[in-house]
Design a protein around this motif. Structure first.
Motif, short mmCIF file in Angstrom:
data_model
loop_
_atom_site.label_atom_id
_atom_site.label_comp_id
_atom_site.label_asym_id
_atom_site.label_seq_id
_atom_site.Cartn_x
_atom_site.Cartn_y
_atom_site.Cartn_z
N THR A 1 -69.90 -18.27 24.98
CA THR A 1 -71.42 -18.06 25.56
C THR A 1 -71.83 -19.36 25.27
O THR A 1 -72.02 -20.18 24.55
N VAL A 2 -72.62 -19.84 26.37
CA VAL A 2 -73.31 -20.83 26.71
C VAL A 2 -74.93 -20.61 26.46
O VAL A 2 -75.38 -19.59 27.33
N TYR A 3 -75.55 -21.29 26.12
CA TYR A 3 -77.01 -21.26 25.81
C TYR A 3 -77.76 -22.50 26.15
O TYR A 3 -77.16 -23.59 25.80
N ARG A 4 -78.97 -22.68 26.91
CA ARG A 4 -79.65 -23.81 27.51
C ARG A 4 -80.80 -23.78 27.25
O ARG A 4 -81.55 -22.68 27.18
N LYS A 5 -81.42 -24.95 26.98
CA LYS A 5 -82.76 -24.91 26.51
C LYS A 5 -83.53 -26.26 27.05
O LYS A 5 -82.72 -27.32 26.93
N LYS A 6 -84.60 -26.32 27.62
CA LYS A 6 -85.06 -27.55 28.27
C LYS A 6 -85.89 -27.94 26.94
O LYS A 6 -86.70 -27.21 26.36
N MET A 7 -85.69 -29.05 26.73
CA MET A 7 -86.44 -30.10 25.67
C MET A 7 -87.40 -31.02 26.21
O MET A 7 -87.36 -31.46 27.18
N GLU A 8 -88.50 -31.02 25.55
CA GLU A 8 -89.61 -31.92 25.97
C GLU A 8 -89.29 -33.28 25.51
O GLU A 8 -88.79 -33.39 24.30
N GLU A 9 -89.69 -34.34 26.32
CA GLU A 9 -89.33 -35.59 25.92
C GLU A 9 -90.54 -36.26 25.15
O GLU A 9 -91.53 -35.90 25.52
N MET B 1 -90.43 -35.00 32.82
CA MET B 1 -89.26 -34.10 32.98
C MET B 1 -88.66 -33.86 31.62
O MET B 1 -88.15 -35.08 30.97
N GLY B 2 -88.20 -32.63 31.35
CA GLY B 2 -87.81 -32.25 30.00
C GLY B 2 -86.09 -32.50 30.41
O GLY B 2 -85.38 -32.54 31.27
N LYS B 3 -85.20 -32.82 28.96
CA LYS B 3 -84.02 -32.89 28.94
C LYS B 3 -82.99 -31.48 28.66
O LYS B 3 -83.70 -30.71 28.04
N ILE B 4 -82.34 -31.05 29.28
CA ILE B 4 -81.26 -30.14 29.01
C ILE B 4 -80.39 -30.04 27.81
O ILE B 4 -79.71 -30.94 27.60
N ARG B 5 -80.68 -29.17 27.05
CA ARG B 5 -79.73 -29.16 25.87
C ARG B 5 -78.85 -27.84 25.72
O ARG B 5 -79.52 -26.83 25.93
N GLY B 6 -77.88 -27.79 25.24
CA GLY B 6 -77.00 -26.75 25.20
C GLY B 6 -76.35 -26.39 23.47
O GLY B 6 -76.63 -27.14 22.99
N ALA B 7 -76.05 -24.99 23.76
CA ALA B 7 -75.25 -24.68 22.44
C ALA B 7 -74.31 -23.87 22.92
O ALA B 7 -74.67 -22.95 23.77
N ALA C 1 -74.10 -32.49 20.99
CA ALA C 1 -73.53 -33.42 22.14
C ALA C 1 -73.84 -32.29 23.38
O ALA C 1 -73.48 -32.97 24.79
N CYS C 2 -73.57 -31.36 23.01
CA CYS C 2 -73.62 -30.19 24.36
C CYS C 2 -74.70 -30.39 25.21
O CYS C 2 -75.70 -30.30 24.78
N ILE C 3 -74.59 -30.30 26.63
CA ILE C 3 -75.42 -30.53 27.71
C ILE C 3 -75.63 -29.11 28.46
O ILE C 3 -76.46 -29.29 29.37
N GLY C 4 -74.95 -28.11 27.85
CA GLY C 4 -75.15 -26.66 28.42
C GLY C 4 -74.64 -26.58 30.18
O GLY C 4 -75.02 -25.83 30.68
N CYS C 5 -73.63 -27.53 30.33
CA CYS C 5 -72.91 -27.52 31.61
C CYS C 5 -72.38 -26.27 31.92
O CYS C 5 -71.86 -25.70 33.16
N ALA C 6 -71.64 -25.33 30.91
CA ALA C 6 -70.91 -24.22 30.88
C ALA C 6 -69.65 -24.24 31.50
O ALA C 6 -69.06 -23.28 31.86
N SER C 7 -69.09 -25.36 31.27
CA SER C 7 -67.81 -25.80 32.02
C SER C 7 -66.67 -24.98 31.19
O SER C 7 -65.72 -24.30 31.52
N CYS C 8 -67.09 -25.07 29.77
CA CYS C 8 -66.23 -24.23 29.10
C CYS C 8 -66.00 -22.78 29.21
O CYS C 8 -65.06 -22.22 29.26
#
Length: 76
Positions: free
Chosen positions: A68-76, A1-7, A51-58
Motif C-alpha cells: 500500500t502506498v501513501y502520498r503526501k504533499k510537503m510544503e517547502e 510548489m510542494g514536494k511529494i513524499r511517499g510511504a 527516500a520514497c517518492i510515492g510513485c507506486a511502482s512497487c
C-alpha cells in the motif's frame, strides 16, 4: 510548489519475496529481507523509507497486492 513524499506499507504475511517491487523501485526503498513470514517466505522490507517518492511502482508490479502506498504533499 510542494514536494511529494511517499510511504509504503508491506503486508509481510502475504508477501512471497518475488522481488519485483525491489527491481521496480527507482529510489531503492525496498530490499529483500532475511526474515521469513508465517508461510516461510522471505518478505521484502522498507530500508530507506525517507527516500520514497510515492510513485507506486512497487504496488503496481506486486502480483499479490501486498504493498500500500501513501502520498503526501510537503510544503517547502
Amino acid at each position: 510548489m510542494g514536494k511529494i513524499r511517499g510511504a509504503i506499507v508491506v503486508n509481510t504475511d502475504r508477501c512471497k519475496g518475488c522481488g519485483l517491487c525491489v527491481e521496480s523501485c527507482p529510489q531503492d526503498v525496498i530490499a529483500r529481507g532475511k526474515r521469513v513470514n508465517v508461510h516461510g517466505y522471505p518478505f521484502v522490507e522498507v530500508v530507506k523509507g525517507d527516500a520514497c517518492i510515492g510513485c507506486a511502482s512497487c504496488a503496481i508490479v506486486c502480483p499479490d497486492g501486498c504493498i500500500t502506498v501513501y502520498r503526501k504533499k510537503m510544503e517547502e
